[in-house]
Design a protein around this motif. Structure first.
Motif, PDB file in Angstrom:
ATOM      1  N   LEU A  17      18.045   5.430   0.769  1.00 20.49           N
ATOM      2  CA  LEU A  17      17.295   5.461   2.021  1.00 20.49           C
ATOM      3  C   LEU A  17      16.624   6.815   2.261  1.00 20.49           C
ATOM      4  O   LEU A  17      15.423   6.885   2.525  1.00 20.49           O
ATOM      5  N   LYS A  18      17.392   7.901   2.190  1.00 16.00           N
ATOM      6  CA  LYS A  18      16.835   9.222   2.464  1.00 16.00           C
ATOM      7  C   LYS A  18      15.718   9.555   1.496  1.00 16.00           C
ATOM      8  O   LYS A  18      14.652  10.052   1.889  1.00 16.00           O
ATOM      9  N   HIS A  19      15.945   9.274   0.222  1.00 14.28           N
ATOM     10  CA  HIS A  19      14.934   9.544  -0.798  1.00 14.28           C
ATOM     11  C   HIS A  19      13.698   8.677  -0.581  1.00 14.28           C
ATOM     12  O   HIS A  19      12.562   9.159  -0.705  1.00 14.28           O
ATOM     13  N   ASN A  20      13.914   7.407  -0.244  1.00 20.11           N
ATOM     14  CA  ASN A  20      12.789   6.503   0.006  1.00 20.11           C
ATOM     15  C   ASN A  20      11.911   7.013   1.140  1.00 20.11           C
ATOM     16  O   ASN A  20      10.678   7.021   1.039  1.00 20.11           O
ATOM     17  N   LEU A  21      12.531   7.438   2.229  1.00 18.59           N
ATOM     18  CA  LEU A  21      11.762   7.893   3.379  1.00 18.59           C
ATOM     19  C   LEU A  21      11.040   9.204   3.082  1.00 18.59           C
ATOM     20  O   LEU A  21       9.944   9.452   3.607  1.00 18.59           O
ATOM     21  N   MET A  22      11.629  10.035   2.217  1.00 20.34           N
ATOM     22  CA  MET A  22      10.954  11.265   1.795  1.00 20.34           C
ATOM     23  C   MET A  22       9.690  10.923   1.012  1.00 20.34           C
ATOM     24  O   MET A  22       8.622  11.511   1.236  1.00 20.34           O
ATOM     25  N   LEU A  23       9.802   9.945   0.104  1.00 26.47           N
ATOM     26  CA  LEU A  23       8.624   9.524  -0.650  1.00 26.47           C
ATOM     27  C   LEU A  23       7.583   8.892   0.269  1.00 26.47           C
ATOM     28  O   LEU A  23       6.377   9.063   0.058  1.00 26.47           O
ATOM     29  N   CYS A  24       8.046   8.170   1.282  1.00 22.46           N
ATOM     30  CA  CYS A  24       7.114   7.570   2.244  1.00 22.46           C
ATOM     31  C   CYS A  24       6.317   8.644   2.981  1.00 22.46           C
ATOM     32  O   CYS A  24       5.143   8.438   3.307  1.00 22.46           O
ATOM     33  N   ASP A  25       6.952   9.788   3.249  1.00 22.41           N
ATOM     34  CA  ASP A  25       6.238  10.886   3.900  1.00 22.41           C
ATOM     35  C   ASP A  25       5.095  11.393   3.007  1.00 22.41           C
ATOM     36  O   ASP A  25       4.014  11.732   3.501  1.00 22.41           O
ATOM     37  N   GLU A  26       5.334  11.451   1.695  1.00 19.70           N
ATOM     38  CA  GLU A  26       4.269  11.848   0.775  1.00 19.70           C
ATOM     39  C   GLU A  26       3.145  10.811   0.780  1.00 19.70           C
ATOM     40  O   GLU A  26       1.963  11.169   0.753  1.00 19.70           O
ATOM     41  N   VAL A  27       3.535   9.544   0.809  1.00 19.76           N
ATOM     42  CA  VAL A  27       2.537   8.467   0.851  1.00 19.76           C
ATOM     43  C   VAL A  27       1.680   8.600   2.115  1.00 19.76           C
ATOM     44  O   VAL A  27       0.450   8.425   2.063  1.00 19.76           O
ATOM     45  N   LYS A  28       2.300   8.926   3.227  1.00 21.92           N
ATOM     46  CA  LYS A  28       1.551   9.099   4.472  1.00 21.92           C
ATOM     47  C   LYS A  28       0.524  10.218   4.348  1.00 21.92           C
ATOM     48  O   LYS A  28      -0.592  10.115   4.871  1.00 21.92           O
ATOM     49  N   ARG A  29       0.901  11.306   3.658  1.00 17.42           N
ATOM     50  CA  ARG A  29      -0.042  12.409   3.449  1.00 17.42           C
ATOM     51  C   ARG A  29      -1.266  11.909   2.685  1.00 17.42           C
ATOM     52  O   ARG A  29      -2.405  12.189   3.073  1.00 17.42           O
ATOM     53  N   TYR A  30      -1.018  11.193   1.602  1.00 20.87           N
ATOM     54  CA  TYR A  30      -2.129  10.656   0.824  1.00 20.87           C
ATOM     55  C   TYR A  30      -2.971   9.702   1.673  1.00 20.87           C
ATOM     56  O   TYR A  30      -4.209   9.773   1.676  1.00 20.87           O
ATOM     57  N   SER A  31      -2.310   8.803   2.387  1.00 19.87           N
ATOM     58  CA  SER A  31      -3.031   7.792   3.166  1.00 19.87           C
ATOM     59  C   SER A  31      -3.852   8.421   4.285  1.00 19.87           C
ATOM     60  O   SER A  31      -5.020   8.073   4.492  1.00 19.87           O
ATOM     61  N   ASN A  32      -3.250   9.360   4.991  1.00 20.89           N
ATOM     62  CA  ASN A  32      -3.932   9.971   6.127  1.00 20.89           C
ATOM     63  C   ASN A  32      -5.077  10.876   5.695  1.00 20.89           C
ATOM     64  O   ASN A  32      -6.184  10.815   6.256  1.00 20.89           O
ATOM     65  N   GLU A  33      -4.829  11.710   4.701  1.00 22.14           N
ATOM     66  CA  GLU A  33      -5.839  12.689   4.314  1.00 22.14           C
ATOM     67  C   GLU A  33      -6.995  12.063   3.550  1.00 22.14           C
ATOM     68  O   GLU A  33      -8.110  12.593   3.540  1.00 22.14           O
ATOM     69  N   LEU A  34      -6.747  10.923   2.910  1.00 25.86           N
ATOM     70  CA  LEU A  34      -7.820  10.210   2.219  1.00 25.86           C
ATOM     71  C   LEU A  34      -8.383   9.069   3.061  1.00 25.86           C
ATOM     72  O   LEU A  34      -9.255   8.327   2.606  1.00 25.86           O
ATOM     73  N   GLU A  35      -7.879   8.941   4.299  1.00 27.54           N
ATOM     74  CA  GLU A  35      -8.342   7.886   5.213  1.00 27.54           C
ATOM     75  C   GLU A  35      -8.338   6.539   4.498  1.00 27.54           C
ATOM     76  O   GLU A  35      -9.345   5.833   4.418  1.00 27.54           O
ATOM     77  N   ALA A  36      -7.163   6.171   4.003  1.00 24.49           N
ATOM     78  CA  ALA A  36      -7.006   5.021   3.108  1.00 24.49           C
ATOM     79  C   ALA A  36      -7.467   3.715   3.739  1.00 24.49           C
ATOM     80  O   ALA A  36      -7.193   3.439   4.913  1.00 24.49           O
ATOM     81  N   LEU A  37      -8.140   2.916   2.931  1.00 26.57           N
ATOM     82  CA  LEU A  37      -8.544   1.572   3.352  1.00 26.57           C
ATOM     83  C   LEU A  37      -7.322   0.701   3.592  1.00 26.57           C
ATOM     84  O   LEU A  37      -7.326  -0.169   4.460  1.00 26.57           O
ATOM     85  N   TYR A  38      -6.292   0.909   2.775  1.00 27.00           N
ATOM     86  CA  TYR A  38      -5.017   0.228   2.926  1.00 27.00           C
ATOM     87  C   TYR A  38      -3.967   0.987   2.129  1.00 27.00           C
ATOM     88  O   TYR A  38      -4.293   1.848   1.301  1.00 27.00           O
ATOM     89  N   THR A  39      -2.708   0.678   2.382  1.00 24.28           N
ATOM     90  CA  THR A  39      -1.587   1.265   1.656  1.00 24.28           C
ATOM     91  C   THR A  39      -0.641   0.140   1.271  1.00 24.28           C
ATOM     92  O   THR A  39      -0.321  -0.709   2.107  1.00 24.28           O
ATOM     93  N   VAL A  40      -0.198   0.131   0.015  1.00 24.19           N
ATOM     94  CA  VAL A  40       0.622  -0.961  -0.512  1.00 24.19           C
ATOM     95  C   VAL A  40       1.996  -0.443  -0.929  1.00 24.19           C
ATOM     96  O   VAL A  40       2.105   0.600  -1.583  1.00 24.19           O
ATOM     97  N   PHE A  41       3.038  -1.194  -0.571  1.00 28.62           N
ATOM     98  CA  PHE A  41       4.402  -0.934  -1.025  1.00 28.62           C
ATOM     99  C   PHE A  41       4.951  -2.151  -1.759  1.00 28.62           C
ATOM    100  O   PHE A  41       4.596  -3.288  -1.437  1.00 28.62           O
ATOM    101  N   HIS A  42       5.842  -1.909  -2.737  1.00 26.41           N
ATOM    102  CA  HIS A  42       6.675  -2.967  -3.308  1.00 26.41           C
ATOM    103  C   HIS A  42       7.973  -3.036  -2.507  1.00 26.41           C
ATOM    104  O   HIS A  42       8.486  -1.992  -2.074  1.00 26.41           O
ATOM    105  N   PRO A  43       8.562  -4.224  -2.346  1.00 24.48           N
ATOM    106  CA  PRO A  43       9.779  -4.349  -1.525  1.00 24.48           C
ATOM    107  C   PRO A  43      11.054  -3.836  -2.179  1.00 24.48           C
ATOM    108  O   PRO A  43      12.029  -3.534  -1.477  1.00 24.48           O
ATOM    109  N   GLY A  44      11.105  -3.777  -3.514  1.00 24.83           N
ATOM    110  CA  GLY A  44      12.335  -3.307  -4.163  1.00 24.83           C
ATOM    111  C   GLY A  44      12.784  -4.212  -5.287  1.00 24.83           C
ATOM    112  O   GLY A  44      12.279  -5.320  -5.467  1.00 24.83           O
ATOM    113  N   ILE A  45      13.752  -3.727  -6.053  1.00 25.07           N
ATOM    114  CA  ILE A  45      14.258  -4.454  -7.214  1.00 25.07           C
ATOM    115  C   ILE A  45      15.781  -4.335  -7.282  1.00 25.07           C
ATOM    116  O   ILE A  45      16.328  -3.235  -7.176  1.00 25.07           O
TER     117      ILE A  45
END
Length: 257
Positions: free
Chosen positions: A77-105
């Motif tokens: 959980l903690k690691h996942n949310l840390m990676l999500c914060d990086e994803v938010k940086r990419y999404s916000n700064e590039l004004e992403a058309l959309y953002t996609v996640f996989h649910p897990g394995i």
């Protein structure tokens, strides 16, 4: 073709920046879907330059299981949310058309839903998965591989849907379903985004073949993928220096539509 066509790149793919600019200026594709490799924020300014100076639009694909993000694992959980914060940086700064996640394995659907609901301040889509993926220890089952699980995630998390036609075909074959009927059924969930590549029509494991190298009836698939706005091509890259094979895939896909 009514879709906006996406070029799939990884955030570390500095080697493709020059050919990506060339193909964009030639109107071969419409946007880049960028896989945000963990710990690669130092590359973000280079992609922002493409957005600012060349007017290239971006979408973001979050890291998935192979890069360490697995919503189905409570211990991550903690690691996942840390990676999500990086994803938010990419999404916000590039004004992403959309953002996609996989649910897990390999974990539980309930845990995937619980953790995905913790992703705050980011509008995102979940992508359907093949039923199984190969692992060092054998095979693992994917979350979000059957219709009911996908529908439940969309409903409880409140996210959008990315329909990966290749994943759907593999899942249908594993479940003993007609793959084209299954793709049509998934399209009833109103996806905004599509992913597409070729494969063996009877495959149960995912592949990212060039169009024509597999046996999927791609013209039939394209007729089923109706209503969405974006279509990212996820075929393999044969060269580290150019994107000529991608340009051919784009041409072949447009001729099928």
């Amino acid at each position: 073709m009514n879709y906006k066509i996406g070029l799939k790149l990884w955030s570390l793919n500095e080697n493709y920046i020059v050919p990506a600019i060339d193909l964009f200026e030639r109107e071969v594709y419409d946007y880049i879907e960028l896989y945000a490799v963990p710990n690669s924020l130092e590359m973000l300014p280079k992609w922002k330059t493409l957005a600012k100076e060349h007017k290239i639009k971006f979408a973001i694909h979050a890291p998935h299981f192979s890069s360490g993000l697995d919503f189905s694992n409570p211990n991550k959980l903690k690691h996942n949310l840390m990676l999500c914060d990086e994803v938010k940086r990419y999404s916000n700064e590039l004004e992403a058309l959309y953002t996609v996640f996989h649910p897990g394995i390999g974990g539980s659907l309930n845990e995937s839903i619980r953790q995905m609901k913790m992703v705050q301040n980011l509008k995102f889509a979940m992508e359907n998965k093949p039923y199984i993926v190969p692992m060092n220890s054998g095979e693992a089952f994917c979350i979000g591989a059957d219709f009911n699980s996908i529908a439940r995630i969309l409903d409880e998390v409140g996210c959008e849907f990315c329909l990966d036609a290749g994943h759907a075909l593999c899942s249908a074959n594993y479940q003993g379903l007609n793959p084209y009927e299954y793709i049509a059924k998934l399209n009833e969930l109103n996806p905004k985004i599509y992913h597409i590549s070729d494969n063996d029509e009877n495959a149960k494991l995912d592949a990212h073949m060039h169009f024509g190298d597999g046996s999927i009836d791609l013209a039939r698939v394209l007729k089923l993928l109706r209503g969405g706005e974006f279509l990212a091509i996820e075929t393999i890259k044969d060269s580290k220096e150019n994107l000529d094979d991608f340009a051919v895939d784009c041409k072949n896909l447009r001729e099928l539509a």
